[in-house]
Design a protein around this motif. Structure first.
Motif, mmCIF file in Angstrom:
data_model
loop_
_atom_site.group_PDB
_atom_site.id
_atom_site.type_symbol
_atom_site.label_atom_id
_atom_site.label_comp_id
_atom_site.label_asym_id
_atom_site.label_seq_id
_atom_site.Cartn_x
_atom_site.Cartn_y
_atom_site.Cartn_z
ATOM 1 N N ASP A 277 0.811 -1.222 0.000
ATOM 2 C CA ASP A 277 0.000 0.000 0.000
ATOM 3 C C ASP A 277 0.844 1.271 0.000
ATOM 4 O OD1 ASP A 277 -2.293 -1.492 0.007
ATOM 5 O OD2 ASP A 277 -2.557 -1.433 2.185
ATOM 6 N N THR A 278 2.063 1.177 0.508
ATOM 7 C CA THR A 278 2.873 2.399 0.643
ATOM 8 C C THR A 278 4.215 2.345 -0.078
ATOM 9 O OG1 THR A 278 3.808 1.579 2.722
ATOM 10 C CG2 THR A 278 1.843 2.966 2.873
ATOM 11 N N CYS A 279 4.496 1.268 -0.797
ATOM 12 C CA CYS A 279 5.814 1.147 -1.426
ATOM 13 C C CYS A 279 6.039 2.195 -2.512
ATOM 14 C CB CYS A 279 6.009 -0.252 -2.013
ATOM 15 S SG CYS A 279 4.894 -0.645 -3.389
ATOM 16 N N TYR A 280 4.968 2.799 -3.009
ATOM 17 C CA TYR A 280 5.094 3.778 -4.082
ATOM 18 C C TYR A 280 5.884 5.016 -3.664
ATOM 19 C CZ TYR A 280 1.522 6.543 -1.690
ATOM 20 O OH TYR A 280 0.841 7.284 -0.761
ATOM 21 N N HIS A 281 6.066 5.227 -2.361
ATOM 22 C CA HIS A 281 6.768 6.417 -1.898
ATOM 23 C C HIS A 281 8.182 6.498 -2.471
ATOM 24 C CE1 HIS A 281 3.822 8.101 0.806
ATOM 25 N NE2 HIS A 281 3.627 6.926 1.384
ATOM 26 N N VAL A 282 8.843 5.361 -2.624
ATOM 27 C CA VAL A 282 10.200 5.367 -3.180
ATOM 28 C C VAL A 282 10.156 5.766 -4.652
ATOM 29 C CG1 VAL A 282 12.227 3.972 -3.698
ATOM 30 C CG2 VAL A 282 11.001 3.625 -1.550
ATOM 31 N N CYS A 283 9.230 5.199 -5.390
ATOM 32 C CA CYS A 283 9.139 5.473 -6.828
ATOM 33 C C CYS A 283 8.679 6.887 -7.125
ATOM 34 C CB CYS A 283 8.203 4.477 -7.498
ATOM 35 S SG CYS A 283 8.700 2.744 -7.303
ATOM 36 N N SER A 284 7.852 7.436 -6.248
ATOM 37 C CA SER A 284 7.320 8.774 -6.469
ATOM 38 C C SER A 284 8.244 9.865 -5.959
ATOM 39 C CB SER A 284 5.953 8.917 -5.789
ATOM 40 O OG SER A 284 6.091 8.855 -4.376
ATOM 41 N N GLY A 285 9.222 9.456 -5.135
ATOM 42 C CA GLY A 285 10.139 10.438 -4.578
ATOM 43 C C GLY A 285 9.634 11.055 -3.294
ATOM 44 N N GLY A 286 8.554 10.498 -2.743
ATOM 45 C CA GLY A 286 7.979 11.064 -1.530
ATOM 46 C C GLY A 286 8.653 10.609 -0.255
ATOM 47 N N GLY A 287 9.533 9.593 -0.369
ATOM 48 C CA GLY A 287 10.213 9.077 0.817
ATOM 49 C C GLY A 287 9.313 8.157 1.604
ATOM 50 N N VAL A 288 9.886 7.363 2.500
ATOM 51 C CA VAL A 288 9.103 6.448 3.326
ATOM 52 C C VAL A 288 9.853 6.210 4.624
ATOM 53 C CG1 VAL A 288 10.148 4.391 2.323
ATOM 54 C CG2 VAL A 288 7.916 4.219 3.415
ATOM 55 N N ASP A 289 9.123 6.153 5.705
ATOM 56 C CA ASP A 289 9.697 5.882 7.016
ATOM 57 C C ASP A 289 10.054 4.409 7.093
ATOM 58 O OD1 ASP A 289 10.401 5.620 9.618
ATOM 59 O OD2 ASP A 289 8.500 6.332 10.476
ATOM 60 N N VAL A 290 11.351 4.107 7.206
ATOM 61 C CA VAL A 290 11.777 2.706 7.192
ATOM 62 C C VAL A 290 11.321 1.954 8.436
ATOM 63 C CG1 VAL A 290 13.788 3.184 5.760
ATOM 64 C CG2 VAL A 290 13.998 3.335 8.237
ATOM 65 N N SER A 292 8.162 2.064 9.403
ATOM 66 C CA SER A 292 6.711 2.050 9.343
ATOM 67 C C SER A 292 6.108 0.673 9.112
ATOM 68 C CB SER A 292 6.241 2.993 8.223
ATOM 69 O OG SER A 292 6.716 2.538 6.970
ATOM 70 N N GLY A 293 6.928 -0.365 9.008
ATOM 71 C CA GLY A 293 6.378 -1.702 8.825
ATOM 72 C C GLY A 293 6.052 -1.964 7.381
ATOM 73 N N ASP A 294 4.777 -2.216 7.093
ATOM 74 C CA ASP A 294 4.350 -2.532 5.737
ATOM 75 C C ASP A 294 4.736 -1.404 4.777
ATOM 76 O OD1 ASP A 294 3.115 -3.890 3.662
ATOM 77 O OD2 ASP A 294 1.242 -2.781 3.944
ATOM 78 N N GLY A 295 5.399 -1.775 3.683
ATOM 79 C CA GLY A 295 5.807 -0.778 2.701
ATOM 80 C C GLY A 295 7.115 -0.102 3.031
ATOM 81 N N ALA A 296 7.803 -0.580 4.060
ATOM 82 C CA ALA A 296 9.077 0.018 4.432
ATOM 83 C C ALA A 296 10.132 -0.424 3.427
ATOM 84 C CB ALA A 296 9.472 -0.406 5.848
ATOM 85 N N VAL A 297 10.122 0.215 2.278
ATOM 86 C CA VAL A 297 11.003 -0.154 1.178
ATOM 87 C C VAL A 297 12.093 0.893 1.021
ATOM 88 C CG1 VAL A 297 11.140 -0.681 -1.283
ATOM 89 C CG2 VAL A 297 9.091 -1.276 0.005
ATOM 90 N N THR A 298 13.312 0.454 0.838
ATOM 91 C CA THR A 298 14.431 1.376 0.634
ATOM 92 C C THR A 298 15.064 1.116 -0.723
ATOM 93 O OG1 THR A 298 15.935 -0.174 1.743
ATOM 94 C CG2 THR A 298 14.922 1.537 3.099
ATOM 95 N N VAL A 299 15.828 2.083 -1.204
ATOM 96 C CA VAL A 299 16.524 1.931 -2.480
ATOM 97 C C VAL A 299 17.564 0.833 -2.343
ATOM 98 C CG1 VAL A 299 18.015 3.067 -4.157
ATOM 99 C CG2 VAL A 299 16.155 4.339 -3.074
ATOM 100 N N PRO A 300 17.563 -0.161 -3.227
ATOM 101 C CA PRO A 300 18.504 -1.281 -3.122
ATOM 102 C C PRO A 300 19.955 -0.838 -3.273
ATOM 103 C CG PRO A 300 16.721 -1.775 -4.655
ATOM 104 C CD PRO A 300 16.647 -0.314 -4.367
ATOM 105 N N ILE A 301 20.859 -1.567 -2.631
ATOM 106 C CA ILE A 301 22.295 -1.327 -2.803
ATOM 107 C C ILE A 301 22.716 -1.892 -4.151
ATOM 108 C CG2 ILE A 301 24.589 -1.863 -1.908
ATOM 109 C CD1 ILE A 301 23.334 -2.110 0.863
ATOM 110 N N ALA A 302 23.519 -1.133 -4.876
ATOM 111 C CA ALA A 302 23.989 -1.586 -6.192
ATOM 112 C C ALA A 302 24.963 -2.741 -6.002
ATOM 113 C CB ALA A 302 24.664 -0.442 -6.940
ATOM 114 N N ARG A 303 24.524 -3.947 -6.274
ATOM 115 C CA ARG A 303 25.351 -5.125 -6.034
ATOM 116 C C ARG A 303 26.548 -5.203 -6.970
ATOM 117 N NH1 ARG A 303 22.617 -10.499 -3.766
ATOM 118 N NH2 ARG A 303 21.873 -9.580 -1.839
ATOM 119 N N ASN A 304 26.437 -4.615 -8.142
ATOM 120 C CA ASN A 304 27.553 -4.652 -9.078
ATOM 121 C C ASN A 304 28.780 -3.973 -8.488
ATOM 122 O OD1 ASN A 304 26.175 -6.036 -10.995
ATOM 123 N ND2 ASN A 304 25.548 -4.242 -12.159
ATOM 124 N N LYS A 305 28.559 -2.873 -7.758
ATOM 125 C CA LYS A 305 29.684 -2.168 -7.168
ATOM 126 C C LYS A 305 30.349 -3.012 -6.090
ATOM 127 C CE LYS A 305 27.961 2.493 -8.069
ATOM 128 N NZ LYS A 305 27.576 3.799 -7.484
#
Length: 325
Positions: A277-290, A292-305
């Protein structure tokens, strides 16, 4: 001379000077305009020569928009991939309407088109970008799911639907990569293709051939060993096949047991690939409280690096260099 005569002569001289100055300015304007048109024509021609037609995007894809590029940058935390984006799945699986994967230009030109060159080459044609899914697949790989899939492939000895799915996908990726590089060019004219020449200068003759023939996630076309290699790439391949039709595009089918196996494992871990319900915050640029439980999505670490720092990556580079010499 009389005052009236002198005044008339001065006025006439000024008029002649103004006309001469106007003529010079018009000449300069014409020259600048010609240079502008010539530069525009050169840039347009260079773009056509280096960048494949958008009609040649990955099967099952539709063209991207500028908003999609911004979304990708927010999803990945990286700007560079945006320069290579070409398409996104024709059917969106995200409940919030954001792209979850993108197709890439295998040999994107420099962003400024100031020289006949390319910034980098992309061995993989697809990039999974949805932060929710990427993080979940990262965890799946850490748990050894790739080895599990490879063990199944090895046990079946190529006589099962997983192997068939892999073979078909590799063939489609190789064929698409060549179309993106050469367009409608024939085999005989490949040596005249500028992008191919730059690939050879960057990767070597053999490296360029391997690059063209490689499959999903840049899989080695010569190895007989079945290796899933990257769950992210296979799941992205699956997303481009979601359709109401049994046959997708360019020979692709909606039947994808590898992608389905990955999705099933995610579902068993409670991951809904359509989003929370709240994962869109990362894609929209609105940010998300990590917190907050459900939807606590963060930008993935670049594994290639991270991988490039490991000894095995350095060893792989040395082997490739020796192979091209």
């Amino acid at each position: 001379c009389t005052d009236a005569y002198c005044t008339k002569s001065i006025t006439k001289s000024r008029l002649m000077y103004s006309l001469s100055l106007f003529s010079v300015l018009m000449t300069l304007f014409g020259a600048v305009s010609s240079m502008h048109h010539a530069t525009a024509a050169f840039t347009s021609g260079l773009r056509k020569e280096l960048r494949p037609s958008k009609r040649n995007i990955f099967p099952g894809a539709i063209p991207i928009t500028e908003a999609d590029k911004e979304t990708c940058a927010r999803q990945t935390g990286q700007v560079a991939p945006g320069n290579a984006l070409m398409g996104k799945p024709s059917q969106c699986s995200c409940k919030h309407g954001y792209p979850q994967a993108f197709s890439l230009d295998p040999a994107p030109p420099t962003q400024q088109f100031k020289r006949r060159s390319m910034d980098r080459v992309n061995s993989g044609l697809l990039k999974l970008t949805c932060p929710l899914i990427v993080n979940a697949v990262d965890a799946l790989e850490d748990e050894g799911f790739i080895n599990k899939m490879n063990s199944i492939l090895a046990a079946k000895e190529g006589e099962d639907e997983l192997s068939q799915c892999m073979n078909d996908a590799h063939a489609i990726h190789s064929s698409t990569r060549k179309k993106l590089i050469f367009g409608p060019a024939t085999e005989e004219s490949n040596d005249d293709n500028q992008t191919f020449q730059m690939l050879k200068s960057k990767l070597g003759d053999k490296g360029a051939e391997y690059f063209l023939d490689s499959g999903v996630a840049g899989a080695n076309p010569l190895t007989k060993k079945k290796d899933v290699k990257c769950l992210h790439a296979w799941l992205a391949d699956y997303l481009f096949r979601i359709t109401d039709e049994e046959v997708c595009y360019d020979g692709m089918t909606s039947d994808h047991p590898i992608g389905e196996a990955i999705l099933q494992s995610l579902k068993e871990r409670g991951i809904d690939f359509t989003g929370t319900d709240t994962c869109y915050h990362v894609c929209s640029g609105g940010g998300v409280d990590v917190e907050s439980g459900d939807g606590a999505v963060t930008v993935p670490i670049a594994r290639n690096k991270q991988r490039k720092k490991k000894d095995k990556e350095l060893e792989r580079r040395r082997r490739r260099q020796d192979r091209n010499e």
